[in-house]
Motif scaffolding. Structure first.
Motif, mmCIF file in Angstrom:
data_model
loop_
_atom_site.group_PDB
_atom_site.id
_atom_site.type_symbol
_atom_site.label_atom_id
_atom_site.label_comp_id
_atom_site.label_asym_id
_atom_site.label_seq_id
_atom_site.Cartn_x
_atom_site.Cartn_y
_atom_site.Cartn_z
ATOM 1 N N PHE A 144 0.480 -1.237 -0.059
ATOM 2 C CA PHE A 144 -0.105 -0.343 -0.334
ATOM 3 C C PHE A 144 0.529 1.226 0.233
ATOM 4 C CE2 PHE A 144 0.462 -1.709 4.519
ATOM 5 C CZ PHE A 144 0.739 -0.043 5.108
ATOM 6 N N TYR A 145 0.295 1.641 -0.598
ATOM 7 C CA TYR A 145 1.129 3.390 -0.637
ATOM 8 C C TYR A 145 0.473 4.986 -0.623
ATOM 9 C CZ TYR A 145 2.979 0.108 -4.135
ATOM 10 O OH TYR A 145 3.463 -0.544 -4.506
ATOM 11 N N GLN A 146 0.445 5.864 0.351
ATOM 12 C CA GLN A 146 0.011 6.868 0.595
ATOM 13 C C GLN A 146 1.179 8.473 -0.296
ATOM 14 O OE1 GLN A 146 0.465 8.009 4.245
ATOM 15 N NE2 GLN A 146 2.150 9.008 4.362
ATOM 16 N N VAL A 147 0.384 9.087 -2.110
ATOM 17 C CA VAL A 147 1.180 10.148 -2.163
ATOM 18 C C VAL A 147 0.455 11.656 -1.386
ATOM 19 C CG1 VAL A 147 2.035 10.612 -5.072
ATOM 20 C CG2 VAL A 147 1.496 8.106 -3.951
ATOM 21 N N ILE A 148 1.140 11.818 -1.554
ATOM 22 C CA ILE A 148 0.758 13.245 -0.604
ATOM 23 C C ILE A 148 2.095 14.580 -0.718
ATOM 24 C CG2 ILE A 148 -0.458 12.160 1.336
ATOM 25 C CD1 ILE A 148 1.919 12.743 2.873
ATOM 26 N N VAL A 149 1.081 15.689 -0.385
ATOM 27 C CA VAL A 149 0.976 16.969 -0.793
ATOM 28 C C VAL A 149 0.176 17.599 0.671
ATOM 29 C CG1 VAL A 149 1.515 18.955 -2.239
ATOM 30 C CG2 VAL A 149 1.751 16.674 -3.390
ATOM 31 N N LEU A 150 1.386 18.441 1.233
ATOM 32 C CA LEU A 150 1.049 19.020 2.738
ATOM 33 C C LEU A 150 1.459 19.866 2.856
ATOM 34 C CD1 LEU A 150 -0.995 18.988 5.151
ATOM 35 C CD2 LEU A 150 1.276 17.441 5.945
ATOM 36 N N GLY A 151 0.927 21.319 2.662
ATOM 37 C CA GLY A 151 1.509 22.257 3.049
ATOM 38 C C GLY A 151 0.555 24.128 3.739
ATOM 39 N N LYS A 152 1.647 24.573 3.873
ATOM 40 C CA LYS A 152 0.260 25.692 3.334
ATOM 41 C C LYS A 152 -0.440 25.708 2.053
ATOM 42 C CE LYS A 152 3.504 28.061 6.468
ATOM 43 N NZ LYS A 152 4.706 29.268 6.419
ATOM 44 N N THR A 153 -1.306 26.376 2.419
ATOM 45 C CA THR A 153 -2.257 26.295 0.859
ATOM 46 C C THR A 153 -1.830 27.171 -0.237
ATOM 47 O OG1 THR A 153 -4.200 26.485 3.132
ATOM 48 C CG2 THR A 153 -4.947 26.856 0.751
ATOM 49 N N GLN A 154 -1.508 28.276 0.420
ATOM 50 C CA GLN A 154 -1.105 29.276 -0.569
ATOM 51 C C GLN A 154 0.487 28.582 -1.380
ATOM 52 O OE1 GLN A 154 -0.931 30.531 3.015
ATOM 53 N NE2 GLN A 154 0.982 31.451 3.334
ATOM 54 N N ALA A 155 1.147 28.112 -0.053
ATOM 55 C CA ALA A 155 2.047 27.135 -0.937
ATOM 56 C C ALA A 155 1.909 26.232 -1.810
ATOM 57 C CB ALA A 155 3.130 26.673 0.107
ATOM 58 N N LEU A 156 0.820 26.082 -2.372
ATOM 59 C CA LEU A 156 0.989 24.616 -3.222
ATOM 60 C C LEU A 156 -0.510 25.102 -4.510
ATOM 61 C CD1 LEU A 156 -1.121 21.991 -0.529
ATOM 62 C CD2 LEU A 156 1.108 22.295 -1.836
ATOM 63 N N PRO A 157 0.455 25.525 -5.553
ATOM 64 C CA PRO A 157 -0.479 25.576 -7.188
ATOM 65 C C PRO A 157 -0.946 25.077 -7.130
ATOM 66 C CG PRO A 157 2.665 26.640 -6.651
ATOM 67 C CD PRO A 157 1.353 25.349 -5.248
ATOM 68 N N ALA A 158 -2.117 24.408 -7.842
ATOM 69 C CA ALA A 158 -2.918 23.255 -8.082
ATOM 70 C C ALA A 158 -2.571 22.563 -9.268
ATOM 71 C CB ALA A 158 -4.480 23.858 -8.455
ATOM 72 N N GLU A 159 -1.849 23.562 -9.938
ATOM 73 C CA GLU A 159 -0.981 22.565 -11.356
ATOM 74 C C GLU A 159 0.625 21.856 -10.591
ATOM 75 O OE1 GLU A 159 1.401 27.179 -11.249
ATOM 76 O OE2 GLU A 159 -1.109 25.710 -11.364
ATOM 77 N N GLN A 160 0.988 22.144 -9.576
ATOM 78 C CA GLN A 160 2.164 21.026 -9.396
ATOM 79 C C GLN A 160 1.216 20.405 -8.427
ATOM 80 O OE1 GLN A 160 5.069 22.267 -10.393
ATOM 81 N NE2 GLN A 160 4.478 24.120 -11.051
ATOM 82 N N VAL A 161 0.263 20.418 -7.314
ATOM 83 C CA VAL A 161 -0.371 19.791 -6.971
ATOM 84 C C VAL A 161 -0.435 18.553 -7.432
ATOM 85 C CG1 VAL A 161 -2.354 18.916 -5.617
ATOM 86 C CG2 VAL A 161 -0.283 20.953 -5.003
ATOM 87 N N GLU A 162 -1.640 18.614 -9.370
ATOM 88 C CA GLU A 162 -1.735 17.732 -9.919
ATOM 89 C C GLU A 162 -0.911 16.759 -10.023
ATOM 90 O OE1 GLU A 162 -4.855 15.525 -12.001
ATOM 91 O OE2 GLU A 162 -4.914 17.254 -10.337
ATOM 92 N N GLN A 163 0.565 17.698 -11.040
ATOM 93 C CA GLN A 163 1.514 17.416 -11.603
ATOM 94 C C GLN A 163 2.280 15.757 -11.164
ATOM 95 O OE1 GLN A 163 4.197 19.683 -13.440
ATOM 96 N NE2 GLN A 163 5.908 18.232 -13.759
#
Length: 171
Positions: A144-163
């Motif tokens: 099993f795997y967890q693939v996550i992005v976690l951080g300050k809301t303004q530091a998470l550009p949608a396109e980078q999270v999606e990529q």
């Protein structure tokens, strides 16, 4: 005077090169420990630690990179059987959401005999700072795997999270 001009020119050139360096330096990563590939936005680090997932003790290997305070991470572990691997997905999601006192804003889950997935987006706060968690949790057989992005809301550009999330691939 010529030497001074040379030093100023070199300094200006270095400043230009530094200014042009990308914040996100995407690189392909193939795990040596588990069968997955993913694109990290910076050079990742890897460590393994024992964790408790609702009473199941497992050694989870985490590989993560950080950009502007945002963490991009993949965790991989193996359960004793397929059913416990699938149960681990919810346990990981609940623990991560609880960690930032978050509210799940969207989620989707699928399951079959030997595979399950969960996708989640959650917002919360940590020490008064607005935080966001975007995650993909997946099991295949006993892994099993967890693939996550976690951080300050303004530091998470949608396109980078999606990529990052969509670059995660299992064979």
């Amino acid at each position: 005077m010529t030497r001074r001009l040379f030093v100023v020119s070199v300094a200006a050139a270095l400043c230009l090169l530094t200014a042009c360096s990308p914040k996100y330096n995407w690189r392909d990563y193939a795990s040596p420990d588990a069968p997955y590939r993913v694109m990290f936005p910076a050079k990742p680090s890897t460590f393994t630690r024992n964790i408790d997932l609702d009473g199941m003790q497992v050694a989870m290997t985490m590989t993560a990179a950080e950009v502007d305070g945002a963490t991009f991470a993949v965790g991989a572990a193996e359960a004793p059987d397929t059913a416990r691997a699938q149960a681990a997905l919810e346990a990981m999601q609940v623990a991560l959401v609880r960690n930032i006192g978050a509210t799940v804003t969207s989620s989707k889950a699928t399951a079959s005999e030997d595979r399950a997935t969960r996708d989640v987006d959650a917002t919360g706060t940590r020490q008064g700072v607005p935080m966001r968690l975007a995650g993909h949790f997946e099991s295949r057989g006993k892994r099993f795997y967890q693939v996550i992005v976690l951080g300050k809301t303004q530091a998470l550009p949608a396109e980078q999270v999606e990529q990052f999330l969509t670059s995660f691939k299992l064979p």
